[in-house]
Design an enzyme around this catalytic site. Structure first.
Site, short mmCIF file in Angstrom:
data_model
loop_
_atom_site.label_atom_id
_atom_site.label_comp_id
_atom_site.label_asym_id
_atom_site.label_seq_id
_atom_site.Cartn_x
_atom_site.Cartn_y
_atom_site.Cartn_z
CB CYS A 293 48.87 13.69 -0.20
SG CYS A 293 47.86 14.71 -1.48
CB CYS B 55 63.50 2.82 42.04
SG CYS B 55 63.81 4.36 41.67
CB CYS C 142 -0.95 0.04 1.04
SG CYS C 142 -0.26 0.41 2.78
CB CYS D 145 66.71 5.66 39.22
SG CYS D 145 67.15 4.59 40.76
CB CYS E 77 79.11 16.42 41.06
SG CYS E 77 78.52 15.52 42.37
CB CYS F 172 34.22 22.37 -2.47
SG CYS F 172 34.83 23.74 -1.55
#
Lengths: 647, 153
Positions: free
Chosen positions: A405, A435, A291, A432, A445, A358
């Site tokens: 590009c 750790c 329909c 370090c 120094c 564009c």
């Protein structure tokens, strides 16, 4: 003594936060600042340099070529100037003003007609350049441009190109677009309005329709199915008509008569189960009848909800029949058909490799350009839309000449991601050994005590301090162990960071300066009005300010991308030429930029000088672009990265 | 929810009661005629044979323009059904047509139980097992059917 002073021991706790408080991003900024400051202070130096320029000319013949002279020599070669400047160069050393006079005379002698160009008896910074330019073959256009029409000789050229092209039948031409027409950095392109695009589609449908002897509606569906490749469609159609029709959604015709809205007794719609008398319904050629209300709802859902247009199928289960435009027009209201045609237009442009929308907001135009994806390593196809927006046809980003590009993509990614943060950390900090706290040493120094784990170690060799015995200051285990490797990696990453920052700072600086120049540009109009009233100049006469501003914008944009380009450029003999061209453009731009910032009352006095500078900047801009594009096309540049590798 | 129930849904519901599909039942909730409790028997000859799987089915507002939402409630070991019971079936997604009905969809689901498709998986782990060691996978499916899908007494 320093060793006894615990304050001198730089330990992790404080340093860690120090590190965090100064992330590389702000580090960049501080450098940018410094650079912007130095811009002004170094300005006179630049001028002096350009001034020296002419005087140095004589020295050009000697073997010890100073950089500036070499630059000039290269310029003349790149502009392919006739040997006028060579004669000038043969002259002995003389005062700059004399040179100018002489050269103006020379130019005037060399020119067929007396152009308005070199009206100046005012000092021009580098008239030798102008000289060489003027004696080049494109004189006609340039004479105008230095008077006032500086804006766009590039565009003028491309206009000429368009006029050369035939209006139609040009849609499929591609290969010849790669050949140089005017300038190596320009590509042929054409702007189409939505009406043009509709006409193109209609023309093609009409053409194929007669060939295949199919009605227009069906031909349109066939063409959309074949993604508007009509040669392929015709070939396939000839090979197996039934198969193509079936795949395109036009197969299994049950009814021959064209679809129309009917009222059929005893019909029940399969979708809504309505069966009332007078229920309007429609069936396409596939015979599936529904329909009108359900059809409308269905089409609305597809078009508005899913943005579908080219391949809306019959609502019947498993039916492949595509809804044609004619049936659609019978069923839905105009607002929906408008959207439908808009979507069809969009798929048309998306399907065509030589068409692109564009990307500017609310712009309705599409651009046609013949540059193929595979050509993008050899050309930077900048196109300009009728809405004035310049963009790259390859990647649809804003104009990024002269950088290809692939490099733009890499560069933007590099600038956006954190790789340089990591690089900064590895170049400026150590961990370090116990750790692994990140430590930046900012003085003192080499005896380090980690504030976190109290580990004492030597900053030089990262070894345990207790093993150093009494050799407090000189780490005599310097060349042993893996310390060498560690230091090498650090040096390497420091070097790579410095290299990146060098280019990034300049890139960012030009971006920022362009922004600042733009701010000034917004004030330009006010300035122009002020200047008009202050100096009795007409509106036309103050146009030079706007032109100068536009030249600045364009040149900065290009300079910006030359730095991204240079970052990826591997050193060879050609790079020097590039760098010299880049430097020349930069000098010119900085000069003009400085003039531009002068107070309004001084501007009228600077008019001729500014106009000359504007012309000069545009000249240099074209030289940079042209030269880079030529070499890119010839594959002369070598890059540190593979342009063909997807990012 | 106060909107009158579309004729389509009323008719479909009626037909589901009067001419039920063998091995499938769908019963709408008294308080929500768009929400159905569904039972599907595992097809004979498949590894789900003997199992009775319960599902929930919901007809969204724009049904039949959009497909019904269906989910398995019973746990099932099947490459196209994930841990939450969601089903990967084309007619429930892009191949939905408004001319399809609840009964046709449920039949499709029953057919999916008879023919698992590990090439288009929703449940990666199951699909991998199905491809690499089909015997083992079928065994697991049978075990799960026994474990989770036994008809309530």
């Amino acid at each position: 003594m320093a060793l006894t002073d615990p304050g001198r021991y730089i330990t992790s706790g404080g340093q860690l936060s120090n590190c965090l408080a100064r992330p590389p991003r702000s580090h960049f900024l501080s450098l940018i600042h410094r650079h912007t400051f130095s811009r002004c202070t170094t300005q006179p130096e630049f001028n002096r340099a350009t001034g020296c320029f002419v005087i140095d000319e004589a020295a050009a013949s000697t073997s010890t070529t100073p950089p500036l002279t070499r630059k000039r020599k290269l310029d003349t070669t790149t502009t392919s100037a006739p040997p006028t400047s060579a004669t000038a160069g043969a002259e002995p050393v003389r005062k700059a003003s004399k040179t100018k006079q002489k050269q103006v005379e020379q130019v005037e002698a060399a020119l067929p007609a007396t152009p308005q160009t070199l009206v100046s008896d005012k000092p021009m910074d580098s008239d030798d350049e102008v000289n060489s330019v003027i004696s080049s073959d494109e004189f006609g256009g340039d004479a105008d441009s230095s008077v006032g029409d500086v804006e766009d000789f590039g565009a003028d050229d491309s206009d000429v190109d368009f006029d050369d092209l035939p209006e139609h039948d040009n849609f499929e031409t591609q290969e010849k677009d790669l050949k140089p027409r005017k300038k190596a950095f320009e590509v042929d392109h054409k702007v189409y309005s939505p009406e043009d695009i509709q006409r193109q589609q209609d023309d093609q449908v009409a053409e194929v329709s007669t060939l295949l002897e199919q009605p227009h509606e069906d031909t349109a569906i066939l063409l959309r199915y074949a993604r508007w490749n009509k040669e392929k469609l015709i070939e396939q159609y000839m090979d197996g008509q039934e198969e193509v029709l079936d795949k395109a959604g036009l197969g299994q015709d049950v009814q021959k008569s064209p679809p129309r809205i009917e009222t059929i007794d005893g019909f029940m719609c399969d979708i809504c189960c309505e069966d009332g008398p007078g229920l309007q319904s429609l069936a396409m050629k596939c015979g599936h009848r529904f329909c009108v209300d359900c059809y409308r709802q269905y089409l609305d859902q597809k078009i508005r909800g899913e943005g579908e247009a080219a391949r809306i199928k019959c609502p019947g289960d498993g039916c492949n029949r595509v809804v044609d435009a004619k049936s659609l027009d019978l069923l839905v209201r105009t607002d929906l058909t408008d959207r439908y045609h808009q979507l069809l237009m969009r798929t048309y442009v998306d399907d065509k490799e030589n068409l692109k929308w564009c990307p500017s907001p609310n712009c309705v135009y599409a651009i046609e350009c013949g540059v193929k994806k595979r050509d993008l390593t050899r050309i930077v196809p900048t196109v300009q839309c009728d809405c004035k927006h310049s963009f790259c046809f390859g990647c649809t980003l804003a104009d990024h000449q002269p950088c290809p590009c692939a490099l733009v993509k890499l560069w933007l990614k590099k600038c956006a991601d954190d790789s340089e943060t990591a690089n900064w950390i590895s170049a400026n900090t150590k961990e370090c050994p116990k750790c692994h706290s990140t430590i930046e040493k900012n003085g003192g120094c080499n005896h380090m005590t980690c504030r976190k784990c109290r580990n004492e170690f030597c900053w030089m060799c990262m070894g345990v301090w207790s093993e150093h015995g009494t050799s407090w200051y000189n780490c005599n285990r310097f060349e042993e162990r893996s310390g060498i490797d560690a230091r090498d990696t650090q040096a390497r990453s420091r070097q790579s960071l410095e290299r990146y920052l060098h280019y990034y700072n300049r890139y960012a600086n030009h971006e920022q300066s362009a922004r600042l120049d733009k701010d000034i540009f917004h004030k330009t109009e006010k300035k122009m009005t002020l200047l008009q009233s202050a100096s009795n100049m007409s509106w036309i006469e103050v146009q030079f300010l706007e032109e100068a501003s536009q030249a600045l914008q364009r040149c900065r944009q290009i300079l910006k991308w030359t730095y991204a380009f240079a970052y990826y450029l591997a050193r060879n003999n050609e790079t020097e030429i590039f760098e010299d061209n880049q430097k020349n453009l930069e000098l010119a731009v900085e000069d003009l930029s400085e003039m531009f910032e002068k107070p309004t009352d001084q501007l009228s006095g600077l008019k001729v000088e500014m106009m000359d500078k504007t012309t000069f900047c545009n000249r240099r801009r074209i030289i940079v672009l042209d030269d880079t594009a030529k070499r890119l096309k010839d594959g002369v540049w070598e890059f540190n990265v593979d342009l063909n590798k997807p990012v | 929810m106060t909107a009158p129930l579309p004729k389509r849904i009323i008719k479909e519901t009626e037909r589901l009661q009067t001419e039920p599909v063998p091995g499938i039942s769908a019963q709408p909730h008294d308080d929500n005629a768009r929400y159905f409790d569904v039972m599907v028997q595992g097809p004979d000859g498949s590894c789900y044979e003997g199992g009775v799987f319960s599902l929930e089915l919901f007809l969204p507002d724009d049904y039949p323009m959009t497909p019904p939402r269906i989910r398995f409630l019973t746990r099932i070991y099947h490459p196209n059904i994930d841990r939450l019971g969601r089903i990967c079936l084309d007619v429930l997604k892009n191949n939905w047509s408004p001319a399809l009905q609840i009964r046709t969809i449920l039949l499709s689901i029953q057919a999916l139980l008879g023919a698992p498709n590990p090439e288009d998986p929703l449940n990666e782990a199951v699909a991998k097992q199905w491809k690499e060691n089909q015997g083992e996978a079928i065994k697991t499916a049978r075990e799960w059917t026994k474990l989770y899908a036994q008809p309530k007494q």
